[in-house]
Design a protein around this motif. Sequence first.
Motif, PDB file in Angstrom:
ATOM      1  N   GLY A  58      50.164  39.717  42.792  1.00  0.00           N
ATOM      2  CA  GLY A  58      50.345  38.879  43.969  1.00  0.00           C
ATOM      3  C   GLY A  58      49.912  39.538  45.272  1.00  0.00           C
ATOM      4  O   GLY A  58      49.799  38.874  46.291  1.00  0.00           O
ATOM      5  N   ARG A  59      49.666  40.855  45.249  1.00  0.00           N
ATOM      6  CA  ARG A  59      49.241  41.570  46.458  1.00  0.00           C
ATOM      7  C   ARG A  59      47.731  41.696  46.560  1.00  0.00           C
ATOM      8  O   ARG A  59      47.213  42.340  47.463  1.00  0.00           O
ATOM      9  N   LEU A  60      47.022  41.090  45.651  1.00  0.00           N
ATOM     10  CA  LEU A  60      45.566  41.180  45.631  1.00  0.00           C
ATOM     11  C   LEU A  60      44.980  40.574  46.909  1.00  0.00           C
ATOM     12  O   LEU A  60      45.313  39.439  47.264  1.00  0.00           O
ATOM     13  N   PRO A  61      44.123  41.320  47.632  1.00  0.00           N
ATOM     14  CA  PRO A  61      43.492  40.763  48.842  1.00  0.00           C
ATOM     15  C   PRO A  61      42.643  39.541  48.486  1.00  0.00           C
ATOM     16  O   PRO A  61      42.056  39.463  47.398  1.00  0.00           O
ATOM     17  N   ILE A  62      42.571  38.595  49.407  1.00  0.00           N
ATOM     18  CA  ILE A  62      41.850  37.354  49.158  1.00  0.00           C
ATOM     19  C   ILE A  62      40.382  37.608  48.825  1.00  0.00           C
ATOM     20  O   ILE A  62      39.789  36.895  48.004  1.00  0.00           O
ATOM     21  N   VAL A  63      39.799  38.654  49.395  1.00  0.00           N
ATOM     22  CA  VAL A  63      38.397  38.991  49.112  1.00  0.00           C
ATOM     23  C   VAL A  63      38.240  39.344  47.627  1.00  0.00           C
ATOM     24  O   VAL A  63      37.312  38.876  46.949  1.00  0.00           O
ATOM     25  N   GLU A  64      39.149  40.161  47.111  1.00  0.00           N
ATOM     26  CA  GLU A  64      39.090  40.553  45.698  1.00  0.00           C
ATOM     27  C   GLU A  64      39.399  39.366  44.790  1.00  0.00           C
ATOM     28  O   GLU A  64      38.775  39.186  43.750  1.00  0.00           O
ATOM     29  N   LEU A  65      40.392  38.550  45.174  1.00  0.00           N
ATOM     30  CA  LEU A  65      40.723  37.351  44.398  1.00  0.00           C
ATOM     31  C   LEU A  65      39.508  36.438  44.310  1.00  0.00           C
ATOM     32  O   LEU A  65      39.180  35.940  43.221  1.00  0.00           O
ATOM     33  N   ALA A  66      38.836  36.230  45.419  1.00  0.00           N
ATOM     34  CA  ALA A  66      37.648  35.371  45.445  1.00  0.00           C
ATOM     35  C   ALA A  66      36.578  35.882  44.485  1.00  0.00           C
ATOM     36  O   ALA A  66      35.974  35.107  43.740  1.00  0.00           O
ATOM     37  N   LYS A  67      36.368  37.195  44.464  1.00  0.00           N
ATOM     38  CA  LYS A  67      35.387  37.778  43.537  1.00  0.00           C
ATOM     39  C   LYS A  67      35.782  37.497  42.090  1.00  0.00           C
ATOM     40  O   LYS A  67      34.943  37.138  41.263  1.00  0.00           O
ATOM     41  N   ARG A  68      37.074  37.671  41.786  1.00  0.00           N
ATOM     42  CA  ARG A  68      37.530  37.509  40.395  1.00  0.00           C
ATOM     43  C   ARG A  68      37.429  36.070  39.899  1.00  0.00           C
ATOM     44  O   ARG A  68      37.321  35.845  38.694  1.00  0.00           O
ATOM     45  N   VAL A  69      37.501  35.104  40.823  1.00  0.00           N
ATOM     46  CA  VAL A  69      37.429  33.706  40.399  1.00  0.00           C
ATOM     47  C   VAL A  69      36.082  33.066  40.750  1.00  0.00           C
ATOM     48  O   VAL A  69      35.919  31.853  40.636  1.00  0.00           O
ATOM     49  N   ASN A  70      35.135  33.910  41.167  1.00  0.00           N
ATOM     50  CA  ASN A  70      33.768  33.475  41.465  1.00  0.00           C
ATOM     51  C   ASN A  70      33.693  32.415  42.571  1.00  0.00           C
ATOM     52  O   ASN A  70      33.029  31.390  42.425  1.00  0.00           O
ATOM     53  N   THR A 125      33.600  32.136  47.162  1.00  0.00           N
ATOM     54  CA  THR A 125      33.524  32.883  48.415  1.00  0.00           C
ATOM     55  C   THR A 125      34.924  32.897  49.017  1.00  0.00           C
ATOM     56  O   THR A 125      35.816  32.161  48.587  1.00  0.00           O
ATOM     57  N   THR A 126      35.114  33.733  50.011  1.00  0.00           N
ATOM     58  CA  THR A 126      36.448  33.966  50.562  1.00  0.00           C
ATOM     59  C   THR A 126      37.103  32.710  51.135  1.00  0.00           C
ATOM     60  O   THR A 126      38.268  32.426  50.847  1.00  0.00           O
ATOM     61  N   SER A 127      36.385  31.940  51.937  1.00  0.00           N
ATOM     62  CA  SER A 127      36.989  30.769  52.597  1.00  0.00           C
ATOM     63  C   SER A 127      37.488  29.712  51.616  1.00  0.00           C
ATOM     64  O   SER A 127      38.635  29.274  51.710  1.00  0.00           O
ATOM     65  N   PRO A 128      36.674  29.271  50.659  1.00  0.00           N
ATOM     66  CA  PRO A 128      37.183  28.276  49.702  1.00  0.00           C
ATOM     67  C   PRO A 128      38.345  28.820  48.864  1.00  0.00           C
ATOM     68  O   PRO A 128      39.278  28.083  48.539  1.00  0.00           O
TER      69      PRO A 128
END
Length: 158
Positions: A18-30, A32-35
């Motif tokens: 749950g502490r994963l930064p949004i940038v890393e989360l976005a990468k893992r789910v393919n 971009t950061t905003s969506p």
Amino acid sequence: MELDRIDREILRVLHANGRLPIVELAKRVNLTTSPCSERVKRLEKEDYIKGYHAELNPDKLGLDVQVFIHIRLDQTYFSNFEKFSQAVKPIPEIEACYSLSGDFDTMIKVRVKNMKAYQHFMSVILSTLPGVIQTRSEFVIEETKTSFGVDPELIAGV
């Protein structure tokens, strides 16, 4: 709202960290950061994500005794159920409380540091809760599986 594959993947990844930064989360789910950020906010707003928590180690904290206490309530007044439910919420030793079918009306999961603390809980705290007429305690010998919230494997099937 219906969850799509990406929403389910976001939930699965955040459940694990749950502490994963949004940038890393976005990468893992393919994404971009905003969506990705917008999806997380929507999942929070729609209550798919109820919060973010640190999982504490009870053994390290000296809370070695875990007890499930089955409770029968006085059914003379239906309000006893609601009064009991409200009364258990602020008690820190109670980790969880469930309404049940069967021989007992409710069950609480209690964590304390030792048997003396358990005895204190039973005689001082539990005995003052509204409507309690009978209890049965079961002590946990070993915890073989525990999880925090919904298992990610179930999310895939949502």
